[in-house]
Design a protein around this motif. Structure first.
Motif, short mmCIF file in Angstrom:
data_model
loop_
_atom_site.label_atom_id
_atom_site.label_comp_id
_atom_site.label_asym_id
_atom_site.label_seq_id
_atom_site.Cartn_x
_atom_site.Cartn_y
_atom_site.Cartn_z
N UNK A 36 0.83 -1.20 0.00
CA UNK A 36 0.00 0.00 0.00
C UNK A 36 0.86 1.26 0.00
N UNK A 37 1.94 1.23 0.76
CA UNK A 37 2.87 2.37 0.79
C UNK A 37 3.45 2.63 -0.60
N UNK A 38 3.74 1.56 -1.32
CA UNK A 38 4.30 1.70 -2.67
C UNK A 38 3.29 2.36 -3.61
N UNK A 39 2.03 1.96 -3.49
CA UNK A 39 0.99 2.57 -4.35
C UNK A 39 0.84 4.05 -4.02
N UNK A 40 0.91 4.38 -2.73
CA UNK A 40 0.78 5.79 -2.34
C UNK A 40 1.96 6.62 -2.85
N UNK B 136 3.42 6.05 -5.66
CA UNK B 136 3.05 6.26 -7.06
C UNK B 136 2.04 7.41 -7.18
N UNK B 137 1.00 7.41 -6.33
CA UNK B 137 -0.02 8.45 -6.38
C UNK B 137 0.55 9.83 -6.05
N UNK B 138 1.67 9.85 -5.33
CA UNK B 138 2.26 11.13 -4.92
C UNK B 138 3.22 11.68 -5.97
N UNK C 144 -0.38 13.42 -9.34
CA UNK C 144 -1.14 14.38 -8.54
C UNK C 144 -1.88 15.36 -9.44
N UNK C 145 -1.24 15.76 -10.52
CA UNK C 145 -1.89 16.69 -11.45
C UNK C 145 -3.11 16.05 -12.09
N UNK C 146 -2.99 14.78 -12.47
CA UNK C 146 -4.13 14.08 -13.06
C UNK C 146 -5.25 13.92 -12.04
N UNK C 147 -4.89 13.59 -10.79
CA UNK C 147 -5.89 13.37 -9.75
C UNK C 147 -6.64 14.65 -9.41
N UNK C 148 -5.98 15.79 -9.61
CA UNK C 148 -6.64 17.07 -9.30
C UNK C 148 -7.89 17.27 -10.14
N UNK C 149 -7.94 16.66 -11.32
CA UNK C 149 -9.09 16.81 -12.20
C UNK C 149 -9.94 15.57 -12.33
N UNK C 150 -9.69 14.56 -11.49
CA UNK C 150 -10.44 13.30 -11.59
C UNK C 150 -10.74 12.80 -10.19
#
Length: 575
Positions: A64-68, A70-72, A77-83
């Motif tokens: 889970x830490x590894x996935x986080x 990746x998300x960071x 982060x830029x993609x997540x800001x709009x989705x």
């Protein structure tokens, strides 16, 4: 759909690892989301049969830490800001990780991870999740966790739920002014279509209505005043509704439907056999309670109509809202039949025990092996399930008609699901914007700032074993609205077939709710949508490829001229 429901949907989608699909290195928000799903499924497999084995829990936490991590990454982060779906994957992954840290007796790490959730979003959803998941509920006594939960609860204090405003027959002056102020302020902060009413001085409107709501003596009078406020914004997704306790007083209607055709108001449909013995489809309505019908509509109905386009305004004024009123007060209709004979009928607005319910999803096979399916709403997955049930028959058809003339919307997702059975291409969604301006940005000289939350990269991917690839026609009309128009934008962008009928209502978007004193509520459109290529349709409507309009004569004869035209054109395309 409320924004809160979108948040919940995002959480649910991200919590379900069963739908994960591995993707190559992602370059779009949805590809990144699917990649995270794949990683999360792999992580979940570590503990699926391990119960509370400490070694497995440690490996799971590391995954889970590894996935986080990746998300960071900045680009993610830029993609997540709009989705919202990708963004809230981080929410759910941290919930899993905090619970896992708790099982590993690593309380400090668990608390730190929960705090990171508040860094993503202050949301009361956290309180419910913490209570429902035993591994997290055990941490609730920790003062640090209590502080985290108190912050998560802040939105409830700022934007109370409906329960905070119970019905009362009278309201204090302070409550009436507060309700006006809440709605007015949220419109100023969030409404996205001020450009459709450039002449409107919203600050002046507040001062004008302040005196009106102060003078309103009862809750009924108060909501009669407020109901004239939202229509000034001329948007179909921006409205004010009275409390349910006043519904019979304000919104009762007899079981019949009227429409404006060729500048005449006619009876379009009757849902009561008893009324069918007295009225007929095609009867012209000349007057209501002794007032010429168009004068009555302009005086009593039009000021209450929230609409984005002229066709939607006409539909609501002379259709949906024309006969609405007090359930205890019958309505007197002056009528003229098809032979020219005039008469008067007194029609009760309530008490009809024989109302016939029309099936919302009708499937039939028309001559020439043309399949027909009506889709009267996208409020649930019922239409998708109906299509799936009859899909073997559709596959045997030579052409398909989808009828969305009465579809007032619901969830855009269900429309995409329908389209996924008609093409192997990704389903494109509208390009969407929200306002990102705030007090700080305005103090720096910026006024209204737009943020794109969807675009050409916003699409849904499906993998159906079989799709129908024959000719398709979609029937449209002014009652085609909201999510049904989203469906039509996707259908049109795919160039999948013909649009036949009349222009749509021209209103979609994401309304936010404002709960008002006395138990009513307002909606304010806070999301702006266009075609993926930027073409506008809100405030305009989506126009058909082939325009066909019903007439009084065709209604009286029971002839569906729009469907007949579609069948004729599809038969030509088959040849």
């Amino acid at each position: 759909m409320k924004l809160l429901l979108l948040l919940v949907l995002g959480l649910m989608l991200c919590r379900n690892p069963a739908h994960a699909a591995h993707q190559p290195p992602p370059h779009t928000a949805m590809a990144s989301y699917e990649h995270v799903q794949f990683l999360r499924k792999a992580a979940f497999n570590i503990i699926v049969n391990a119960r509370d084995d400490q070694a497995a829990l440690k490996k799971y936490a590391q995954a889970l830490e590894t996935i986080l991590v990746y998300l960071d990454r900045p680009e993610i982060r830029d993609l997540a800001a709009g989705n919202i779906y990708l963004k809230f994957c981080g929410f759910n992954l941290r919930l899993d990780l905090a619970e896992t840290y708790g099982k590993l007796k690593q309380q400090d790490k668990a608390v730190k991870t929960l705090q990171e959730i508040n860094d993503i979003s202050w949301t009361p959803i956290l309180l419910k999740v913490m209570k429902d998941r035993p591994g997290l509920a055990k941490m609730a006594d920790d003062p640090r966790v209590q502080k985290i939960l108190s912050v998560a609860a802040i939105p409830r204090q700022l934007w109370p739920s409906e329960a905070a405003y119970p019905y009362s027959a009278t309201l204090s002056v302070e409550e009436r002014v507060a309700g006006l102020s809440q709605f007015w302020h949220q419109v100023r902060e969030s409404f996205v279509y001020f450009d459709n009413v450039p002449e409107l001085d919203w600050n002046k409107v507040y001062l004008e209505y302040l005196g009106k709501v102060i003078a309103a003596g009862t809750t009924e009078e108060y909501y009669r005043v407020l109901s004239q406020l939202a229509p000034l914004l001329r948007d179909g997704h921006t409205n004010i509704y009275a409390p349910p306790e006043l519904s019979k007083k304000l919104y009762a209607r007899p079981p019949l439907r009227t429409a404006m055709l060729d500048n005449k108001v006619v009876i379009e449909a009757i849902s009561s056999p008893a009324l069918k013995a007295r009225l007929a489809v095609g009867d012209e309505v000349l007057s209501i309670d002794g007032i010429p019908v168009q004068d009555y509509a302009k005086q009593y109905i039009l000021p209450l109509v929230s609409s984005s386009t002229e066709q939607d305004r006409q539909l609501r004024t002379y259709g949906y809202q024309l006969l609405a009123g007090d359930a205890d007060r019958p309505i007197t209709l002056g009528l003229r039949n098809m032979s020219g004979l005039e008469r008067s009928e007194v029609i009760a607005r309530s008490g009809h025990a024989d109302i016939e319910k029309k099936e919302a999803f009708i499937f039939k096979m028309l001559p020439g092996r043309i399949a027909y399916l009506s889709l009267d709403h996208f409020e649930s997955d019922e239409g998708v399930r109906k299509l799936e049930k009859v899909f073997p028959d559709i596959l045997q058809a030579k052409a398909l008609v989808l009828d969305i003339r009465k579809n007032g919307g619901g969830s855009t997702q269900f429309g995409a699901d329908i389209l996924s059975y008609l093409t192997r291409q990704p389903i494109p969604f509208s390009k969407s914007y929200v306002r990102s301006d705030n007090g700080y940005s305005r103090s720096d000289g910026a006024d209204i700032v737009w943020k794109v939350i969807g675009g050409k990269g916003s699409e849904a991917h499906y993998s159906r074993k079989r799709v129908f690839d024959g000719p398709v026609a979609v029937l449209t009309g002014a009652a085609t609205f909201s999510a049904a128009e989203d469906f039509l934008v996707s259908f049109d962008t795919l160039q999948r077939g013909l649009k036949i009928g009349e222009a749509t209502g021209g209103s979609t978007g994401q309304p936010i709710l404002v709960y008002l004193p006395g138990g009513g509520h307002g909606r304010i459109c806070a999301k702006r949508d266009t075609y993926p290529d930027g073409r506008e349709f809100v405030g305009i409507g989506i126009f058909p490829d082939v325009e066909v309009r019903a007439t009084r004569e065709s209604l009286a004869a029971g002839e569906d001229v729009v469907l007949n035209k579609a069948v004729s054109l599809l038969n030509q395309r088959k040849q």
